[in-house]
Design a protein around this motif. Structure first.
Motif, PDB file in Angstrom:
ATOM      1  N   LYS A 115       1.026  -1.094  -0.043  1.00 46.72           N
ATOM      2  CA  LYS A 115       0.044   0.048   0.152  1.00 46.72           C
ATOM      3  C   LYS A 115       1.101   1.374   0.032  1.00 46.72           C
ATOM      4  O   LYS A 115       1.995   1.124   0.669  1.00 46.72           O
ATOM      5  CB  LYS A 115      -0.868   0.014   1.054  1.00 46.72           C
ATOM      6  N   PHE A 146      -1.219   1.328  -3.467  1.00 48.25           N
ATOM      7  CA  PHE A 146      -1.131   0.782  -4.904  1.00 48.25           C
ATOM      8  C   PHE A 146      -2.296   1.136  -5.839  1.00 48.25           C
ATOM      9  O   PHE A 146      -3.291   1.792  -5.251  1.00 48.25           O
ATOM     10  CB  PHE A 146      -1.094  -0.801  -4.853  1.00 48.25           C
ATOM     11  N   SER A 147      -1.838   1.221  -7.103  1.00 48.68           N
ATOM     12  CA  SER A 147      -2.880   1.649  -8.185  1.00 48.68           C
ATOM     13  C   SER A 147      -4.091   0.492  -8.404  1.00 48.68           C
ATOM     14  O   SER A 147      -3.633  -0.537  -8.521  1.00 48.68           O
ATOM     15  CB  SER A 147      -2.002   2.133  -9.074  1.00 48.68           C
ATOM     16  N   GLN A 148      -5.261   1.009  -8.980  1.00 47.87           N
ATOM     17  CA  GLN A 148      -6.165   0.131  -9.830  1.00 47.87           C
ATOM     18  C   GLN A 148      -5.313  -0.851 -10.553  1.00 47.87           C
ATOM     19  O   GLN A 148      -5.559  -2.049 -10.881  1.00 47.87           O
ATOM     20  CB  GLN A 148      -7.085   0.794 -10.378  1.00 47.87           C
ATOM     21  N   ASP A 149      -4.614  -0.132 -11.679  1.00 44.94           N
ATOM     22  CA  ASP A 149      -3.942  -1.074 -12.574  1.00 44.94           C
ATOM     23  C   ASP A 149      -2.950  -2.149 -11.737  1.00 44.94           C
ATOM     24  O   ASP A 149      -2.698  -3.110 -12.342  1.00 44.94           O
ATOM     25  CB  ASP A 149      -2.847  -0.011 -13.492  1.00 44.94           C
ATOM     26  N   GLU A 150      -2.078  -1.578 -10.805  1.00 40.42           N
ATOM     27  CA  GLU A 150      -1.451  -2.743 -10.197  1.00 40.42           C
ATOM     28  C   GLU A 150      -1.862  -3.838  -9.635  1.00 40.42           C
ATOM     29  O   GLU A 150      -1.666  -5.068  -9.658  1.00 40.42           O
ATOM     30  CB  GLU A 150      -0.417  -2.193  -9.019  1.00 40.42           C
TER      31      GLU A 150
END
Length: 122
Positions: free
Chosen positions: A90, A92-96
């Motif tokens: 944490k 983190f992005s939605q993409d990750e």
């Protein structure tokens, strides 16, 4: 946040537990397609819960994504040692998140009898 990210991926049925014991009750009721597990829970260590999952025959192959604000190499190594399939630090992005989850779900489907043929799972 994790529940919202899962919904954004199109996963409609998301069960969230506020602690480790509640998570164990959910897991005893049925096999999920994926477990997103916070390392720091109020009553049980995420490491201990992951070991429980790996030690339970019906759950042993469920992908486990460990999530934590702790991102040291030691934390990651311990997560791997207890059987976590992935680790996100944490924030983190939605993409990750998507990349980790979709990869785990794809591997899990391929590991099913028949290689996931004719098996639509989310």
């Amino acid at each position: 946040m994790v529940g919202e990210f899962l919904h954004a991926l199109g996963i409609e049925r998301v069960l969230e537990a506020s602690n480790g014991r509640a998570a164990m009750e959910f897991l005893a009721a049925g096999r999920p397609d994926l477990v997103c597990l916070d390392l720091t829970l109020p009553d049980v260590s995420g490491y201990d819960l992951c070991e429980y999952i790996r030690g339970t025959k019906a759950l042993a192959t469920v992908p486990v994504l460990m999530i934590s604000a702790r991102g040291t190499l030691l934390d990651r190594a311990q997560a791997e040692e207890v059987g976590a399939d992935g680790y996100l630090t944490k924030p983190f992005s939605q993409d990750e998140f998507n990349q980790q989850v979709l990869s785990m779900l794809a591997r899990n489907v391929k590991a099913l009898p028949g290689g996931g043929k004719n098996d639509a799972r989310t």
